[in-house]
Write a protein that holds these residues in place. Structure first.
Motif, PDB file in Angstrom:
ATOM      1  N   ASN A 511       1.025  -1.040   0.152  1.00 27.52           N
ATOM      2  CA  ASN A 511      -0.027  -0.054   0.077  1.00 27.52           C
ATOM      3  C   ASN A 511       0.992   1.153  -0.023  1.00 27.52           C
ATOM      4  OD1 ASN A 511      -2.193   1.894   0.212  1.00 27.52           O
ATOM      5  ND2 ASN A 511      -3.051   0.564   1.914  1.00 27.52           N
ATOM      6  N   ALA A 515      -1.282   8.522   2.705  1.00 32.05           N
ATOM      7  CA  ALA A 515      -2.274   9.281   1.826  1.00 32.05           C
ATOM      8  C   ALA A 515      -3.040  10.411   2.481  1.00 32.05           C
ATOM      9  CB  ALA A 515      -3.332   8.242   1.665  1.00 32.05           C
ATOM     10  N   GLN A 518      -7.394  11.746   0.749  1.00 32.36           N
ATOM     11  CA  GLN A 518      -8.290  10.561  -0.042  1.00 32.36           C
ATOM     12  C   GLN A 518      -7.516   9.418   0.780  1.00 32.36           C
ATOM     13  OE1 GLN A 518      -6.732  11.517  -3.926  1.00 32.36           O
ATOM     14  NE2 GLN A 518      -6.439   9.245  -4.128  1.00 32.36           N
ATOM     15  N   ALA A 520      -6.725   5.170   0.431  1.00 35.91           N
ATOM     16  CA  ALA A 520      -6.081   4.032  -0.193  1.00 35.91           C
ATOM     17  C   ALA A 520      -6.484   2.810   0.319  1.00 35.91           C
ATOM     18  CB  ALA A 520      -4.693   4.179  -0.528  1.00 35.91           C
ATOM     19  N   SER A 559      -7.457   3.704  -4.864  1.00 37.95           N
ATOM     20  CA  SER A 559      -7.256   4.975  -4.422  1.00 37.95           C
ATOM     21  C   SER A 559      -8.046   5.940  -5.293  1.00 37.95           C
ATOM     22  CB  SER A 559      -5.989   5.550  -4.127  1.00 37.95           C
ATOM     23  OG  SER A 559      -5.959   6.838  -3.261  1.00 37.95           O
ATOM     24  N   LEU A 586      -5.359   4.785   5.375  1.00 37.70           N
ATOM     25  CA  LEU A 586      -4.880   3.606   4.491  1.00 37.70           C
ATOM     26  C   LEU A 586      -5.543   2.160   5.203  1.00 37.70           C
ATOM     27  CD1 LEU A 586      -0.925   4.196   4.726  1.00 37.70           C
ATOM     28  CD2 LEU A 586      -2.677   4.682   2.817  1.00 37.70           C
TER      29      LEU A 586
END
Length: 605
Positions: A511, A515, A518, A520, A559, A586
């Motif tokens: 991953n 982030a 937004q 993911a 994402s 995440l």
């Protein structure tokens, strides 16, 4: 949003796409006329002598009294800029002397010409019009170093045994004009007796080819054209077949218009100056190139390569099927695929920098398609590429601002120390990494715009350093083997914008490291076959992301700006759905990713 339909352009069959590359007589469609353009200032300035050519009182271009021998050309050319003078672009002429070629019986009707058997020597500045044929003769230009010569070919044919058919021994500059509607031939046969003269056309001084007639050049044992200073092409239909290089030039090759079809044993076009680092460069603002090399590069420059517009069709080393080297990184200045004797067989290569502003490119090469030891910048253009090694390679910075780039097959798609994808529509298929930021230090991959589709057997997006995604649309059909991942990085990977779907194997799945703005989601979906539909919806059933993988996969990374902390989403893979609650930005992290059934040792979250 159905990303898959947006990202993947129509793929063409390789046999169809590269027909133009494999046949020197099949021109590439979509030729563009010469455009007027402002040229970047970082290319070497032309000599002060050429800067003054456009204002000279040349009788050929400024005569007020036009006689019956004044001929104009219909060739379409650009206006003069700092790389082409008005006289380079103007193929009109007023004959001072007409030379009629005939074995043992050549004649001239004016001064400045000496005829010795079948050797024609020109010693005075002026315009000379040649017609007729010599089966074993030679044209020599030997004047004072300030003299400019216009040599007009009107259905002229010269074949020379063991030397150059046209030898420019001394002049300031020679304009080789191909008269409209005429067919002309210059050929060298046999082995050169003087190894310092090794081309069908050999010029010790500047040479410009203009007009809109045709010229066929053949050389059995050497180069097509060898120019020790600058070579400019502003018109004509030129076909070169040479045992060695098509064009072998020291200072610069500049192309404004015309068609140039080269079949060569080694490099099609080489520009190299080992004495002056400011020279050895290639510049193209229009025209059409069709280049076929047996062993060698399509274009090889020791200096900068600049292409503003035009059409380039290139087949190097027999094409991608002959590519053999599959090393991941060669470092600054290193070559990859080469022949057994170390010969480079790339498409377009520069030791310094490549800048492409626009144009149409079809490149099929056994090695890298575009390669530079410095920076590679693509501002726009249309590209279809098949490469036996890297498609686009820069030892330093690779930047893509816009354009349509279709990489049908390659070892690695985009490779550089720093890779910046700012825009464009890119689709690539690679038998190793799709995008690879590599080298010592902290390489960086940044995606800020455009659309990118990657189908890779190795890592989809790979950075030996850091990775940043701030915008754009990215879709990865990643590896099926457990030793690679759809996303791979050694430093950090940060996403702050854009949309991404990356499917691949689960063994090395990663991953993002962080982030912002937004979320993911990394999820282990077990063993899923190609053609399975994947969708992500919000709590109201609104579709956020969807795609259909072209390959088997066992993990998926998603994402989108619509994925936010505190919300719940539904991920559907085939007929199976699962709820995902975003308690942080995440969801799922490598071996702790969410999973269906806990396969491969991963647990549900």
């Amino acid at each position: 949003m159905k990303l898959y339909s947006i990202l993947i352009p129509m793929l063409f069959l390789l046999s169809t796409i590269f027909t133009a590359c494999s046949s020197a007589t099949d021109p590439v469609e979509g030729d563009k006329s010469v455009s007027e353009a402002v040229v970047s200032e970082d290319i070497s300035e032309k000599s002060s002598e050429e800067s003054s050519e456009g204002s000279e009182e040349d009788p050929e271009t400024n005569s007020e009294e036009v006689s019956a021998d004044v001929v104009s050309t219909d060739a379409e050319v650009s206006t003069a800029d700092e790389y082409f003078t008005e006289r380079d672009l103007d193929a009109s002429y007023q004959a001072d002397t007409r030379i009629t070629l005939s074995d043992g019986a050549s004649t001239a009707d004016g001064a400045g010409v000496q005829i010795d058997g079948d050797t024609i020597s020109i010693s005075k500045e002026g315009t000379y019009v040649l017609s007729g044929a010599l089966s074993n003769g030679q044209i020599i230009i030997d004047t004072i170093e300030t003299a400019k010569i216009q040599l007009v070919l009107e259905n002229a044919s010269v074949t020379c045994e063991n030397s150059a058919a046209l030898y420019v021994k001394s002049a300031d500059k020679v304009f080789l004009t191909l008269a409209s509607g005429t067919e002309n031939t210059l050929s060298s046969v046999g082995t050169f007796t003087d190894d310092k003269i090794d081309a069908a056309v050999f010029a010790k001084d500047d040479l410009t080819i203009n007009g809109d007639g045709t010229l066929t050049l053949t050389c059995e044992s050497g180069h097509g054209i060898a120019a020790k200073d600058d070579l400019k092409i502003t018109g004509g239909a030129i076909t070169i077949t040479a045992a060695r290089k098509g064009l072998d030039v020291n200072d610069s090759v500049r192309i404004a218009a015309g068609t140039l079809d080269i079949t060569s044993g080694t490099d099609a076009i080489q520009i190299e100056n080992t004495d002056d680092a400011s020279q050895g460069w290639f510049y193209m603002s229009g025209g059409t190139l069709t280049l076929t090399t047996e062993e060698g590069d399509g274009i090889d420059a020791s200096g900068k390569v600049t292409i503003l517009d035009g059409t380039v069709s290139l087949l190097s080393g027999g094409g991608y099927e002959n590519g053999t080297a599959k090393d991941d990184w060669f470092g600054p200045g290193q070559n990859s695929t080469s022949t057994d004797d170390g010969t480079s067989i790339k498409g377009i290569k520069s030791d310094v920098e490549i800048l492409i502003q626009d144009g149409t490119f079809r490149i099929n090469t056994a090695d890298d398609a575009l390669h530079t030891n410095g920076d590679l910048t693509i501002e726009n253009g249309s590209f279809m590429i098949a490469a036996g090694d890297d498609a686009l390679h820069a030892d330093q910075t690779l930047t893509i601002q816009d354009g349509a780039i279709e990489i049908l097959t390659c070892h690695e798609g985009l490779e550089g120390y720093e890779i910046n994808i700012m825009g464009g529509n890119i689709s690539l298929t690679a038998d190793d990494d799709g995008v690879n930021a590599a080298g010592s230090g902290t390489p960086t991959l940044t995606i800020s715009g455009g659309t990118l589709y990657v189908n890779s057997a190795g890592d989809g997006l790979d950075s030996n350093g850091d990775m940043y995604i701030t915008g754009g649309v990215v879709l990865v059909d990643g590896p099926t083997n457990e030793g690679n991942g759809a996303l791979d990085y050694d430093g950090k990977a940060v996403i702050t914008g854009g949309q991404l779907i990356a499917a691949g194997s689960a063994g090395m799945a990663m991953n993002f490291s962080s982030a912002e703005g937004q979320g993911a989601i990394l999820y282990n979906v077990g063993s899923v076959g190609a053609g399975t539909a994947v969708t992500l919806t919000d709590s109201s059933g609104n579709e956020i992301l969807s795609f259909t993988s072209q390959k088997d996969f066992s993990s998926i990374l998603l994402s989108d700006p619509a994925i936010q902390v505190g919300s719940t989403y539904t991920l559907t893979v085939g007929q199976t759905s699962m709820a995902i609650e975003m308690t942080s930005a995440l969801y799922g992290q490598g071996g702790m990713m969410g999973g269906m059934g806990g396969s491969h040792g991963f647990r549900n979250r």
